[in-house]
Design a protein around this motif. Structure first.
Motif, PDB file in Angstrom:
ATOM      1  N   ALA A  39       0.831  -1.210   0.000  1.00  0.00           N
ATOM      2  CA  ALA A  39       0.000   0.000   0.000  1.00  0.00           C
ATOM      3  C   ALA A  39       0.862   1.254   0.000  1.00  0.00           C
ATOM      4  CB  ALA A  39      -0.953   0.002   1.195  1.00  0.00           C
ATOM      5  N   SER A  57      -6.171   3.786   0.880  1.00  0.00           N
ATOM      6  CA  SER A  57      -5.622   2.429   0.934  1.00  0.00           C
ATOM      7  C   SER A  57      -4.616   2.286   2.070  1.00  0.00           C
ATOM      8  CB  SER A  57      -4.990   2.040  -0.403  1.00  0.00           C
ATOM      9  OG  SER A  57      -3.889   2.859  -0.681  1.00  0.00           O
ATOM     10  N   GLU A  61      -5.286  -0.532   4.910  1.00  0.00           N
ATOM     11  CA  GLU A  61      -4.313  -1.607   5.143  1.00  0.00           C
ATOM     12  C   GLU A  61      -3.667  -1.480   6.514  1.00  0.00           C
ATOM     13  OE1 GLU A  61      -3.894  -4.369   3.659  1.00  0.00           O
ATOM     14  OE2 GLU A  61      -5.105  -3.887   1.905  1.00  0.00           O
TER      15      GLU A  61
END
Length: 86
Positions: A39, A57, A61
């Motif tokens: 990520a 993201s 994550e």
């Protein structure tokens, strides 16, 4: 992300994130920590290509990896050190 930077650049980013992760951690490239590394690299590529950050993201994550670490009984200090290394 592929719609922002293309499939080839995503594949390149994932491949290199895994290689960096394996060198730094010597752990399973499918682990939640490895996905955080992916990520970070992909977010940097999106930012470089589009001029805008992709924090969604990274946050998602990071949350997922933190929950997995807590479930394994990993201390907060170890989680923070992992984030700092990534």
């Amino acid at each position: 992300m592929a719609e922002l930077i293309g499939d080839d650049l995503v594949a390149w980013g994932v491949e290199h994130a895994r290689a960096l992760f394996e060198c730094a951690y010597e752990r399973d490239p499918g682990s939640s920590e490895a996905r955080v590394a992916e990520a970070v690299v992909l977010s940097a590529l999106v930012s470089a290509r589009t001029g805008r950050a992709d924090c969604g993201s990274l946050i998602s994550e990071g949350d997922r990896a933190t929950k997995a670490a807590v479930a394994r009984g990993t201390s907060v200090e170890v989680v923070v050190q992992g984030v700092q290394r990534t």
